[in-house]
Design a protein around this motif. Sequence first.
Motif, PDB file in Angstrom:
ATOM      1  N   SER A 103      -6.440  -2.635  -3.290  1.00 36.65           N
ATOM      2  CA  SER A 103      -6.187  -2.979  -1.900  1.00 36.65           C
ATOM      3  C   SER A 103      -4.899  -3.791  -1.865  1.00 36.65           C
ATOM      4  N   LEU A 104      -4.327  -3.887  -0.689  1.00 38.59           N
ATOM      5  CA  LEU A 104      -3.057  -4.594  -0.579  1.00 38.59           C
ATOM      6  C   LEU A 104      -3.198  -6.054  -1.031  1.00 38.59           C
ATOM      7  N   LEU A 105      -4.316  -6.671  -0.667  1.00 38.62           N
ATOM      8  CA  LEU A 105      -4.538  -8.064  -1.075  1.00 38.62           C
ATOM      9  C   LEU A 105      -4.596  -8.189  -2.592  1.00 38.62           C
ATOM     10  N   ILE A 310      -1.430 -21.624  -0.810  1.00 37.17           N
ATOM     11  CA  ILE A 310      -1.087 -20.680   0.255  1.00 37.17           C
ATOM     12  C   ILE A 310      -2.264 -19.709   0.399  1.00 37.17           C
ATOM     13  N   GLY A 311      -2.497 -19.245   1.599  1.00 39.52           N
ATOM     14  CA  GLY A 311      -3.536 -18.236   1.813  1.00 39.52           C
ATOM     15  C   GLY A 311      -2.985 -16.885   1.381  1.00 39.52           C
ATOM     16  N   LEU A 312      -3.761 -16.196   0.565  1.00 41.95           N
ATOM     17  CA  LEU A 312      -3.250 -14.921   0.046  1.00 41.95           C
ATOM     18  C   LEU A 312      -2.966 -13.920   1.165  1.00 41.95           C
ATOM     19  N   SER A 313      -3.819 -13.894   2.172  1.00 40.33           N
ATOM     20  CA  SER A 313      -3.588 -12.911   3.243  1.00 40.33           C
ATOM     21  C   SER A 313      -2.310 -13.249   4.018  1.00 40.33           C
ATOM     22  N   TYR A 320       4.401  -7.868   3.879  1.00 41.12           N
ATOM     23  CA  TYR A 320       4.331  -6.511   4.417  1.00 41.12           C
ATOM     24  C   TYR A 320       4.373  -6.443   5.950  1.00 41.12           C
ATOM     25  N   GLY A 321       4.647  -7.589   6.577  1.00 39.32           N
ATOM     26  CA  GLY A 321       4.784  -7.596   8.031  1.00 39.32           C
ATOM     27  C   GLY A 321       3.514  -7.187   8.773  1.00 39.32           C
ATOM     28  N   ILE A 322       2.369  -7.720   8.336  1.00 40.08           N
ATOM     29  CA  ILE A 322       1.099  -7.356   8.974  1.00 40.08           C
ATOM     30  C   ILE A 322       0.651  -8.456   9.939  1.00 40.08           C
TER      31      ILE A 322
END
Length: 339
Positions: A103-105, A310-313, A320-322
């Motif tokens: 997954s991206l995370l 830092i929060g990973l998300s 990734y500009g989410i």
Amino acid sequence: MFDINKAVQELEQVHTSEQLESFFQTYLGKQGSLTLAFKDMASLSPEEKKEAGKVLSEAKTVIWSAYEAKEREISIQQINQQLQSDIVDISLEKEHIETGHYSLLAKVRREAEEICKSMGFVMEYGTDLVTKFENFESVNIPLSHPATEMQDTIYITEKDPRGESLILRTQTSSMQNYMIKKYGVPLRAVMPGKVYRYENMDATHDTMFYQLEWLVIDKDITIAHFKHIMDKLLEAILQTKVETRMRPGYFPFVEPGFEIDVRYEILDKATGEKHLSKWMEILGAGMIHPRVLELAGIDPKEYSGFAFWIGLSRLAAVRYGIKDIRYFTNGDLRFAKSF
Ligand code: DAH
């Protein structure tokens, strides 16, 4: 007279059960020539009868045994054909198998972990269930402190083997005491992990989320060391030029504490031009509170250090500009497949 050779030759040409049936009718059935030949013997004289009887019964033995052999041969053939046509191909065609991917995370986390390891950080995930001492007291948050409320804690009813009550950790700072005791000082550690808070979910909050926390302890560590290492790490992880600015912030386990704003260079794919993003508050940090060092058996007069997280998300969202972090975990395949 009955022609035994002709019958045997004809039987050799038989290949199907229909042909076998017609052979049977021609020779062995009620109207078959062998059957009729036996009947015809009635009109013969006793000597002729004896002679013909011998020839015919010999013919009968030969033809019946050849007939039965043929019957077996054809039925084996039929079984084999049946087996062939009954084969079910249970293999799947390769083209239709989709292989999964991180997954991206997970991808961003793993990349960050590699970068930290290459910069000499030891890494541990720790456990999701921790004691209140680890989560709060060891990082200078007395259990009566409002900070225990600040992070809405999820308590569980089970206790650990020593009878201590356990909670789902609300912060990876719960690892600090453990890491210092385990690895001693000087220390450079990174602790990526899940943390839990009883929160209403929205575009930027989730009840479970990932933190990445760093801890550096050595002699004569200053804020300048902190800023330099943080900037270098962020640039490596975000893979772009990063600027940070520090404002005072309050966290019980650091003194002084900082809120860190970040802005970073964005490449506009359409024009090929680079521009700077808006300032975003995405990190918390500070110089480790002397009490935290003491609780881990380190003399704060000799050693100092810093911690930041830092929060990973957030990290993945910036990279990734989410816009909505719920995409990371809601299982929407259209999202998962686009990375
Ligand atoms: N543990 C804090 C939280 O979850 C975040 C944090 C703030 C970690 C400052 C740090 C720090 O290491 O220095 O809210």
